[in-house]
Motif scaffolding. Sequence first.
Motif, PDB file in Angstrom:
ATOM      1  N   VAL A  66       0.852  -1.192   0.000  1.00  0.00           N
ATOM      2  CA  VAL A  66       0.000   0.000   0.000  1.00  0.00           C
ATOM      3  C   VAL A  66       0.885   1.239   0.000  1.00  0.00           C
ATOM      4  O   VAL A  66       1.736   1.409   0.872  1.00  0.00           O
ATOM      5  CB  VAL A  66      -0.963   0.001   1.204  1.00  0.00           C
ATOM      6  CG1 VAL A  66      -1.812   1.272   1.212  1.00  0.00           C
ATOM      7  CG2 VAL A  66      -1.853  -1.245   1.182  1.00  0.00           C
ATOM      8  N   GLU A  68      -0.610   4.647  -0.797  1.00  0.00           N
ATOM      9  CA  GLU A  68      -1.433   5.767  -0.321  1.00  0.00           C
ATOM     10  C   GLU A  68      -2.831   5.255  -0.014  1.00  0.00           C
ATOM     11  O   GLU A  68      -3.330   4.363  -0.690  1.00  0.00           O
ATOM     12  CB  GLU A  68      -1.564   6.853  -1.394  1.00  0.00           C
ATOM     13  CG  GLU A  68      -0.304   7.569  -1.749  1.00  0.00           C
ATOM     14  CD  GLU A  68      -0.501   8.560  -2.904  1.00  0.00           C
ATOM     15  OE1 GLU A  68      -1.627   8.672  -3.431  1.00  0.00           O
ATOM     16  OE2 GLU A  68       0.484   9.205  -3.271  1.00  0.00           O
ATOM     17  N   GLY A  69      -3.462   5.862   0.972  1.00  0.00           N
ATOM     18  CA  GLY A  69      -4.839   5.527   1.292  1.00  0.00           C
ATOM     19  C   GLY A  69      -4.939   4.321   2.198  1.00  0.00           C
ATOM     20  O   GLY A  69      -3.959   3.902   2.833  1.00  0.00           O
ATOM     21  N   GLU A  70      -6.151   3.765   2.255  1.00  0.00           N
ATOM     22  CA  GLU A  70      -6.434   2.621   3.110  1.00  0.00           C
ATOM     23  C   GLU A  70      -7.238   1.590   2.329  1.00  0.00           C
ATOM     24  O   GLU A  70      -8.125   1.945   1.546  1.00  0.00           O
ATOM     25  CB  GLU A  70      -7.243   3.055   4.332  1.00  0.00           C
ATOM     26  CG  GLU A  70      -6.518   4.024   5.229  1.00  0.00           C
ATOM     27  CD  GLU A  70      -7.334   4.432   6.450  1.00  0.00           C
ATOM     28  OE1 GLU A  70      -8.500   4.000   6.579  1.00  0.00           O
ATOM     29  OE2 GLU A  70      -6.793   5.184   7.270  1.00  0.00           O
ATOM     30  N   LEU A  71      -6.924   0.328   2.564  1.00  0.00           N
ATOM     31  CA  LEU A  71      -7.633  -0.778   1.930  1.00  0.00           C
ATOM     32  C   LEU A  71      -7.928  -1.844   2.977  1.00  0.00           C
ATOM     33  O   LEU A  71      -7.078  -2.123   3.829  1.00  0.00           O
ATOM     34  CB  LEU A  71      -6.788  -1.404   0.817  1.00  0.00           C
ATOM     35  CG  LEU A  71      -6.458  -0.531  -0.381  1.00  0.00           C
ATOM     36  CD1 LEU A  71      -5.385  -1.184  -1.237  1.00  0.00           C
ATOM     37  CD2 LEU A  71      -7.717  -0.283  -1.206  1.00  0.00           C
ATOM     38  N   THR A 101      -2.692   0.268   5.659  1.00  0.00           N
ATOM     39  CA  THR A 101      -2.339   1.668   5.475  1.00  0.00           C
ATOM     40  C   THR A 101      -0.986   1.736   4.767  1.00  0.00           C
ATOM     41  O   THR A 101      -0.327   0.700   4.578  1.00  0.00           O
ATOM     42  CB  THR A 101      -2.292   2.385   6.839  1.00  0.00           C
ATOM     43  OG1 THR A 101      -1.377   1.684   7.680  1.00  0.00           O
ATOM     44  CG2 THR A 101      -3.665   2.414   7.492  1.00  0.00           C
ATOM     45  N   ASN A 118     -11.700  -0.888  -1.133  1.00  0.00           N
ATOM     46  CA  ASN A 118     -11.499   0.470  -0.638  1.00  0.00           C
ATOM     47  C   ASN A 118     -12.802   0.943   0.000  1.00  0.00           C
ATOM     48  O   ASN A 118     -13.717   1.373  -0.696  1.00  0.00           O
ATOM     49  CB  ASN A 118     -11.086   1.405  -1.765  1.00  0.00           C
ATOM     50  CG  ASN A 118     -10.794   2.806  -1.277  1.00  0.00           C
ATOM     51  OD1 ASN A 118     -11.115   3.158  -0.150  1.00  0.00           O
ATOM     52  ND2 ASN A 118     -10.205   3.612  -2.125  1.00  0.00           N
ATOM     53  N   THR A 120     -13.165   3.527   1.914  1.00  0.00           N
ATOM     54  CA  THR A 120     -13.103   4.950   2.237  1.00  0.00           C
ATOM     55  C   THR A 120     -13.672   5.801   1.099  1.00  0.00           C
ATOM     56  O   THR A 120     -14.004   5.287   0.035  1.00  0.00           O
ATOM     57  CB  THR A 120     -11.650   5.391   2.517  1.00  0.00           C
ATOM     58  OG1 THR A 120     -10.934   5.474   1.276  1.00  0.00           O
ATOM     59  CG2 THR A 120     -10.939   4.422   3.462  1.00  0.00           C
ATOM     60  N   ALA A 124      -7.214   4.892  -3.205  1.00  0.00           N
ATOM     61  CA  ALA A 124      -6.019   4.297  -2.611  1.00  0.00           C
ATOM     62  C   ALA A 124      -5.091   3.909  -3.757  1.00  0.00           C
ATOM     63  O   ALA A 124      -5.540   3.696  -4.889  1.00  0.00           O
ATOM     64  CB  ALA A 124      -6.378   3.077  -1.772  1.00  0.00           C
TER      65      ALA A 124
END
Length: 176
Positions: A66, A68-71, A101, A118, A120, A124
């Motif tokens: 990962v 960038e972002g959140e998964l 993260t 994803n 969010t 991501a």
Amino acid sequence: MTALTPSEGLVVPPGHGRTVRAAAQHVTFKVTGAHSRASSSFEVVVPPGFDVGAHVHTRSEELFYVLEGELDMLAFEPLVRTPDNWQRWQSSSGNRVIRATPGTVILVPPGCPHAFANPTGDPARMFFQASPPPDHERYFEELLKILDSGGPPDDEAIEELRARYDIEQLTPLKTL
């Protein structure tokens, strides 16, 4: 991209590679089967709401990093393979789905169920590597064409595509 020779490696600068797109999702091919006998490498943007669905490969090994972002990510055999929500699965050793993260690495051996989604409101980005090449390259090209065809995804076309590329789908792919 620089051509690969026996005496020189491959350098792919930021922003380079071949990109295929479908709406907010895109995959940039960084290293392909034309460059490596060992693996294909990609940069993948995962849009909000995208869920690849739990699945398993009999021949492929995959690595996810990962950026960038959140998964939400899964990489284990669950006690029970329920056909709906893989986010609730648990392994016999107590493992559960994690919120990955930036900096999280997940290695998936052949035969191991896995998934990412994803949940969010922001895209991501992850580095993804698949071995052996070039099946994942071809799969991404064909899948993004299906997803970019307008309207809801063609579930039959996706099912046929996955069968051709060693993907046993355990829960459905979801897009927003």
